[in-house]
Design a protein around this motif. Structure first.
Motif, mmCIF file in Angstrom:
data_model
loop_
_atom_site.group_PDB
_atom_site.id
_atom_site.type_symbol
_atom_site.label_atom_id
_atom_site.label_comp_id
_atom_site.label_asym_id
_atom_site.label_seq_id
_atom_site.Cartn_x
_atom_site.Cartn_y
_atom_site.Cartn_z
ATOM 1 N N SER A 147 -35.664 55.782 -59.410
ATOM 2 C CA SER A 147 -36.304 55.414 -59.717
ATOM 3 C C SER A 147 -35.490 55.042 -61.008
ATOM 4 O O SER A 147 -34.776 54.608 -61.206
ATOM 5 N N GLY A 151 -39.185 53.122 -65.575
ATOM 6 C CA GLY A 151 -40.554 54.056 -64.762
ATOM 7 C C GLY A 151 -40.781 54.684 -65.953
ATOM 8 O O GLY A 151 -42.515 54.853 -65.849
ATOM 9 N N LYS A 165 -41.229 51.834 -60.080
ATOM 10 C CA LYS A 165 -40.296 53.258 -61.039
ATOM 11 C C LYS A 165 -41.018 54.124 -61.375
ATOM 12 O O LYS A 165 -40.600 55.663 -60.458
ATOM 13 N N VAL A 188 -35.704 62.761 -57.332
ATOM 14 C CA VAL A 188 -35.560 61.677 -57.955
ATOM 15 C C VAL A 188 -34.132 61.489 -59.197
ATOM 16 O O VAL A 188 -33.653 61.726 -59.994
ATOM 17 N N ALA A 190 -32.937 58.949 -62.218
ATOM 18 C CA ALA A 190 -33.791 58.094 -63.248
ATOM 19 C C ALA A 190 -32.739 57.243 -64.154
ATOM 20 O O ALA A 190 -32.300 57.845 -65.060
#
Ligand code: NAD
Length: 269
Positions: A147, A151, A165, A188, A190
């Motif tokens: 992501s 996002g 995202k 995930v 990020a």
């Protein structure tokens, strides 16, 4: 230094011809994984594989467009045939070609949106769709999708990227909930601003300075910063971590928006 945390694992990394994906493929190979280095950019994938082999690692390049379901099916099949299964899936492919067309919503262009979502979100859907049966057959597996801070802390521009995202987080947590009891973990990463070929030329010198001002770290990020976080998530050390969003942003999202202004005022006093 390797501690062999992925020894014996078969890993598929998309977007591995550049930047964070390439760093992840290299780190994973160093930790003992056999890696399929997948990218739309055939030369980029070949270069990553060459670096891995130079270090004595095991990797195979594969050119595929992750937004094309049939190509992804063939890619996953290749991984399973080449390395005897699929244990680890890492998704870093991102369509940077859309940046200039991803403008404020009143001017939204349907094709630009489709291309951004097609790679950054549907690429994660397709790879998981075809990798999951292989993982389930072996009693489990680990998926990590990229992501971005964007996002949930969108920039003023790039709504399609922000949406893709954010979607990656919803998708990854859905996979975690749906398949977690069968041994699948889906997490995930990020990232905040990471200096990579993908961000080259994206920011002016002044904008880069503003980014640096908002770091709770002495520098911007590097591809390895994310690759090492991804290694943790893919390794047995993270066996009880599922549906998690690991922010790798040098503390940027910990910043209250007024802090740089306060600092400037303090300097002027
Ligand atoms: N670099 C950053 O600052 C940053 C910040 C937040 C999130 N991210 C995310 O991390 C991931 C990696 O970022 P990066 O900076 O290393 O990017 P990058 O642009 O350097 O690498 C992306 C790779 O994806 C490949 N790709 C593009 N379209 C593809 C397709 N259709 N099929 C297969 N491969 C395709 C490209 O050829 C390229 O090799 C991306 O998902 C990105 O959105 C990066």
């Amino acid at each position: 230094m390797s501690s062999g945390r992925l020894t014996g694992r078969s890993a598929l990394v998309t977007g591995a011809g550049s930047g964070i994906g390439a760093a992840t493929a290299e780190v994973f190979a160093r930790e003992g994984a056999r890696v399929v280095v997948a990218d739309l950019d055939k030369a980029g994938a070949a270069a990553t594989v060459e670096r891995i082999r130079d270090e004595g690692g095991v990797a195979e390049p594969y050119a595929a467009d992750v937004s094309d379901e049939a190509e992804v099916e063939a890619l996953v099949d290749f991984t399973a045939r080449t390395f005897g299964g699929v244990d680890v899936l890492q998704n870093y492919a991102s369509n940077r070609g859309v940046v200039a067309e991803d403008v404020a919503l009143a001017g939204a262009d349907a094709s630009a949106w489709a291309r951004q979502l097609g790679v950054d979100l549907m690429g994660c859907v397709f790879t998981a769709k075809y990798a999951l049966p292989h993982m389930l057959r072996r009693g489990g597996g680990s998926i990590t999708n990229a992501s971005s801070l964007v996002g949930w802390l969108p920039l003023e521009s790039r709504p399609a990227y922000a949406t893709a995202k954010a979607g990656v987080i919803g998708l990854s947590r859905s996979i975690a909930v749906e398949y977690g009891r069968q041994g699948i973990r889906c997490n995930v990463v990020a990232p905040g601003p990471i200096v990579s070929p993908g961000t080259e030329g994206m920011y002016t010198a002044e904008q880069t300075e503003v980014l640096a001002e908002h770091m709770a770290a002495p520098r911007l990020g590097r591809p390895d910063d994310v690759a090492l976080a991804a290694l943790f998530l893919a390794s047995p050390d993270a066996a009880f971590i599922n549906g998690h969003v690991l922010v790798v942003d040098g503390g940027m999202s910990a910043y209250a928006p007024m802090v740089p202004s306060f600092r400037r005022l303090a300097r002027e006093e």
